[in-house]
Design an enzyme around this catalytic site. Structure first.
Site, PDB file in Angstrom:
ATOM      1  N   LYS A  32       2.588   2.516  17.336  1.00 36.57           N
ATOM      2  CA  LYS A  32       2.635   3.766  16.567  1.00 36.57           C
ATOM      3  C   LYS A  32       1.552   4.746  17.004  1.00 36.57           C
ATOM      4  O   LYS A  32       1.780   5.950  17.037  1.00 36.57           O
ATOM      5  CB  LYS A  32       2.528   3.494  15.073  1.00 36.57           C
ATOM      6  CG  LYS A  32       1.228   2.843  14.626  1.00 36.57           C
ATOM      7  CD  LYS A  32       1.234   2.602  13.132  1.00 36.57           C
ATOM      8  CE  LYS A  32      -0.023   1.899  12.683  1.00 36.57           C
ATOM      9  NZ  LYS A  32      -1.268   2.640  12.987  1.00 36.57           N
ATOM     10  N   THR A  33       0.358   4.225  17.340  1.00 39.63           N
ATOM     11  CA  THR A  33      -0.712   5.113  17.800  1.00 39.63           C
ATOM     12  C   THR A  33      -0.326   5.776  19.116  1.00 39.63           C
ATOM     13  O   THR A  33      -0.635   6.950  19.351  1.00 39.63           O
ATOM     14  CB  THR A  33      -2.027   4.329  17.965  1.00 39.63           C
ATOM     15  OG1 THR A  33      -2.350   3.682  16.731  1.00 39.63           O
ATOM     16  CG2 THR A  33      -3.168   5.255  18.353  1.00 39.63           C
ATOM     17  N   ASP A 218      -1.279   8.974   9.702  1.00 38.63           N
ATOM     18  CA  ASP A 218      -1.128   7.591  10.134  1.00 38.63           C
ATOM     19  C   ASP A 218      -1.344   6.656   8.937  1.00 38.63           C
ATOM     20  O   ASP A 218      -1.970   7.046   7.941  1.00 38.63           O
ATOM     21  CB  ASP A 218      -2.154   7.294  11.229  1.00 38.63           C
ATOM     22  CG  ASP A 218      -1.875   5.989  11.945  1.00 38.63           C
ATOM     23  OD1 ASP A 218      -0.780   5.421  11.755  1.00 38.63           O
ATOM     24  OD2 ASP A 218      -2.751   5.540  12.707  1.00 38.63           O
ATOM     25  N   GLU A 219      -0.832   5.435   9.025  1.00 41.88           N
ATOM     26  CA  GLU A 219      -0.991   4.419   7.969  1.00 41.88           C
ATOM     27  C   GLU A 219      -0.593   4.979   6.600  1.00 41.88           C
ATOM     28  O   GLU A 219      -1.300   4.800   5.597  1.00 41.88           O
ATOM     29  CB  GLU A 219      -2.446   3.900   7.926  1.00 41.88           C
ATOM     30  CG  GLU A 219      -2.945   3.311   9.229  1.00 41.88           C
ATOM     31  CD  GLU A 219      -2.368   1.936   9.539  1.00 41.88           C
ATOM     32  OE1 GLU A 219      -1.477   1.490   8.794  1.00 41.88           O
ATOM     33  OE2 GLU A 219      -2.793   1.335  10.538  1.00 41.88           O
ATOM     34  N   GLN A 249       3.539  -3.499   5.660  1.00 38.44           N
ATOM     35  CA  GLN A 249       2.116  -3.812   5.766  1.00 38.44           C
ATOM     36  C   GLN A 249       1.292  -3.105   4.692  1.00 38.44           C
ATOM     37  O   GLN A 249       0.085  -2.914   4.853  1.00 38.44           O
ATOM     38  CB  GLN A 249       1.592  -3.433   7.154  1.00 38.44           C
ATOM     39  CG  GLN A 249       2.203  -4.244   8.286  1.00 38.44           C
ATOM     40  CD  GLN A 249       1.527  -3.963   9.619  1.00 38.44           C
ATOM     41  OE1 GLN A 249       0.412  -4.397   9.888  1.00 38.44           O
ATOM     42  NE2 GLN A 249       2.226  -3.211  10.472  1.00 38.44           N
ATOM     43  N   ARG A 594      -0.509 -11.001  13.286  1.00 38.65           N
ATOM     44  CA  ARG A 594      -1.774 -10.863  14.024  1.00 38.65           C
ATOM     45  C   ARG A 594      -1.748 -11.716  15.288  1.00 38.65           C
ATOM     46  O   ARG A 594      -2.564 -11.524  16.185  1.00 38.65           O
ATOM     47  CB  ARG A 594      -2.965 -11.335  13.175  1.00 38.65           C
ATOM     48  CG  ARG A 594      -3.269 -10.575  11.887  1.00 38.65           C
ATOM     49  CD  ARG A 594      -3.295  -9.102  12.043  1.00 38.65           C
ATOM     50  NE  ARG A 594      -1.980  -8.541  11.773  1.00 38.65           N
ATOM     51  CZ  ARG A 594      -1.582  -7.333  12.142  1.00 38.65           C
ATOM     52  NH1 ARG A 594      -2.397  -6.558  12.834  1.00 38.65           N
ATOM     53  NH2 ARG A 594      -0.367  -6.887  11.861  1.00 38.65           N
TER      54      ARG A 594
END
Length: 754
Positions: A32-33, A218-219, A249, A594
């Site tokens: 996404k970044t 973002d987020e 998330q 993770r």
């Protein structure tokens, strides 16, 4: 720029959607970044948008700096883009438009938590509020009001009938007046005051809207209502807003994050284009299969399914341990083997739902001299509640230790304020006595009668402990002390943070029990020395195995991940509400994703809880991950009776294994794995791939009772017990510094002395 070469098809299509509202649901590890960065580059280089007209909001300063660096690398004038957090953007705008603020000047201060706590403390004193739970609720209510973008009047409409809440209203107004008097804002005020400014002043709103024409956040799943209201209002003119987040998330509901903001966005912007980033670049196919299996059980989500072009990878593995010692042994021996196979320590992580589980792993890592760090948290014996409980022991065995005594004087809370403590310190200093001595003779001191009354229960408790310390064993005295001090009842089990502290103390109790079992004839002083020396030895260089809560590990990735404590009431933590359970499931999803190459989950069939060994129930998530039913676990275990005095009202119990060896056999799909173990010491050989595991070369000719050895952390010791194994030997070593330790000879960092 060849964007197609830099982005996958999903990212590329989302990048092209530059005008109007856009929602990107970005799965874990889906880049996404990268999308955000190249979309900004595309706006500047290909769409002709001036860089200074773009505002990109992130959630941490670290993320903002990383994005800035990426943008500046690919766009010549990328440094003109505004990339910052919500709080830093609001602070900047408030200073820019300070002349429009009613109660503040441009040079206003931003108060940290330490600053605001000083105000709280003074107000509690002024309003004669002494109840600790009420204090905590008042602080929480202030944060809720601000994060939910409510006025105090709106909040009080619900609670106007409640006398306590009317008292809170006064407290809130006094707190805000104190901030204004100091020309200061707390962190929440930065958002509140900025929203109030742009929602009531059309001139300021128009000025900012003319400055920025493209917005991205973002987020987004971590935004609260106030943050959503801010970005919604700022983007209302051009409607060129991109939000990127992953509802799967969203794990910060406890601190105000509102997962519904993602769905509210599609309701407020009905013409929003919705894209999904489902290609994962981080994990293997086997890991993603499990991630998809568990998250699909949540109802409150956009339907998406992660996939990858990475290799299938190793099977996800589940180990059902017999108890917490077995669990720690399994994980640490696995880490040793994987390190021998070439996996760096810092590419391995032990993730847990509650940090109270960390002690067994910290101690085992230390024993095998494995570097490790506690990420985003305190190591076990550094935690405040642990230091406070241990300070009771110190107050008994070393009455002149004023530092330790000051930790217990108001733990649990006795309503003894700082002024009273200062009086005791002054008397002790003037008379060259310990503070404990002053308290024990408080009736004869020049002290106010109310203070003498508050000190009497503490004085009686300490006298009782002094009288009994030599009549009991270490564990018996420790549990007696906790009961007499009423420590366990001072924590609110319904509060998650309080519950974690309670579990930490429970783990401390278990450490005392284990120490006494392994060190016959040991004293309280021996135990305290063991803790102090072990903690002092426990250093790291930042390159070790990571121990972290799942919350702390969000945003990180590791080659190998161990998710431990997969049991009901731990992971998930006991939840009745379906929304809370969905957040717990999202936490497991975060933990699973993770892992890049290897994922291992563990549970314990029993844990030492509240003074007795309790059987555990496997986490429902293990079944949702399709793991628990794949394993066959057939222990052949006999128990010897191990009687202790009642702890917290608990009756006697059995918790020590017999001296008979047992074998745990389990089958892992696709691999041939087996375990051979020993009972009393809980030490095992784990064979993952027999042809690749490297063991330490051991000169068994020197192995004998009484042999002298050295350990890099514990120093010199003597072998006092040997338990032979078919492929490994375990030894009990009595060290001069920390007492007796049980070690696996093939893996322990010990050397025989000539």
């Amino acid at each position: 720029m060849d964007y197609k070469a830099e982005l996958n098809d999903e990212q590329y299509v989302a990048m092209l959607a530059t005008d109007g509202p856009v929602l990107v649901s970005a799965g874990a590890g889906s880049g996404k970044t990268r999308l955000l960065t190249y979309r900004i580059a595309y706006l500047i280089s290909d769409c002709g948008v001036p860089a200074h007209k773009i505002l990109a909001i992130t959630f941490t300063n670290k993320a903002a700096n990383e994005m800035k660096e990426r943008i500046e690398r690919i766009v010549p004038n990328g440094n003109m883009v505004t990339v910052c957090t919500f709080h830093s953007f609001c602070a900047r705008m408030l200073r820019t438009y300070a002349s429009f603020l009613k109660n503040y000047k441009e040079n206003f201060s931003i108060f940290t938590d330490a600053d605001t706590n000083k105000i709280f403390k003074e107000l509690f004193k002024q309003m004669n509020i002494t109840d600790e739970e009420l204090k905590s609720n008042f602080k929480h209510n202030i944060s809720t009001i601000k994060n939910e973008n409510l006025s105090i009047d709106e909040f009080m409409k619900v609670y106007s009938y409640n006398p306590t809440m009317r008292e809170f209203e006064k407290f809130y107004l006094n707190y805000q007046n104190e901030l204004i008097k100091n020309n200061a804002m707390d962190f929440d005020d930065l958002l509140v005051n900025f929203y109030n400014l742009i929602s009531t002043n059309a001139e300021v709103l128009a000025s900012i809207q003319n400055k920025y024409s493209y917005f991205s956040v973002d987020e987004f799943q971590d935004t609260n209502k106030l943050q959503y209201d801010i970005i919604k209002l700022l983007s209302s003119k051009t409607r060129n807003i991109l939000i990127v987040g992953d509802e799967d998330q969203s794990i910060y509901g406890w601190r105000g994050a509102n997962i519904d903001n993602i769905f509210q966005f599609t309701r407020d912007f009905k013409d929003a284009k919705v894209f999904k980033l489902e290609q994962n670049y981080r994990s293997t196919k086997k890991i993603l299969e499990r991630a998809n299996l568990i998250i699909k059980n949540n109802k409150n989500r956009l339907d998406k399914k992660l996939y990858t072009t990475n290799d299938d990878g190793a099977e996800v593995f589940y180990y059902p341990a017999m108890n917490e010692a077995d669990e720690a042994d399994f994980v640490v021996h696995s880490i040793i083997q994987k390190h021998n196979q070439g996996v760096p320590y810092n590419e391995m992580a032990i993730l847990m739902r509650l940090n109270a589980l960390s002690r067994a792993f910290e101690e085992k890592l230390l024993t095998y001299n494995i570097p490790h760090i506690m990420y985003n948290g305190f190591k076990f014996f550094e935690r405040a509640e642990i230091k406070s409980v241990l300070s009771y022991l110190t107050a008994v065995v070393n009455p002149t230790d004023d530092v330790s005594f000051l930790r217990i004087i108001n733990f649990p809370k006795r309503g003894i304020g700082e002024t009273s403590v200062d009086k005791l310190v002054d008397i002790a200093s003037a008379s060259k006595r310990s503070i404990k001595d002053v308290v024990m003779n408080s009736e004869n001191e020049i002290l106010p009668r109310p203070l003498k009354d508050k000190l009497k229960p503490l004085k009686d408790l300490l006298k009782d402990l002094d009288d009994n310390i030599n009549n009991m064993g270490v564990y018996e005295f420790f549990t007696y002390m906790i009961n007499q001090a009423n420590i366990l009842n001072s924590f609110d089990k319904d509060n998650e943070q309080e519950y974690e502290r309670l579990l930490n103390i429970n783990s401390l109790v278990n450490s005392v029990r284990e120490f006494e079992e392994n060190n016959e004839g040991a004293t309280i002083i021996d135990y305290l020395q063991n803790v102090t020396l072990s903690s002092a030895m426990d250093e790291d260089d930042g390159k070790g195995v990571v121990l972290a809560t799942v919350h702390g590990a969000k945003g990180l990735e590791f080659n190998t991940v161990f998710v431990v404590g997969c049991e009901e009431k731990i992971f998930p933590i006991s939840r009745e509400d379906s929304e809370d359970l969905e957040e717990e499931r999202r936490l497991m999803y975060v933990a699973v994703t993770r892992a890049k190459k290897e994922l291992i989950l563990t549970s314990s069939s029993s844990r030492f809880m509240y003074g007795k060994r309790e059987y555990s129930v496997k986490s429902r998530f293990l079944y949702e991950l399709d793991l628990a039913k794949e394993r066959k676990f057939e222990p052949n275990l006999q128990y010897n009776s191990y009687n202790r005095n009642s702890f917290g009202g608990v009756s006697q119990y059995s918790n020590q294994y017999s001296g008979t060896r047992y074998s745990n056999n389990y089958v892992n799909k696709g691999d041939n794995m087996n375990t051979i173990g020993s009972n009393n010491n809980q030490s095992y050989n784990y064979t993952f791939k027999k042809d690749t595991v490297e063991k330490k070369t051991v000169d068994y000719s020197k192995l004998k009772l009484g042999a002298l050895v050295t350990h890099p952390k514990f120093g010199e010791g003597k072998i006092v017990e040997i338990t032979p194994g078919s492929t490994n030997h375990t030894v009990k070593i009595k060290f001069d510094t920390v007492g007796e330790k049980m070690l696996s000879l093939d893996y322990a960092p010990i050397e025989f002395k000539d």
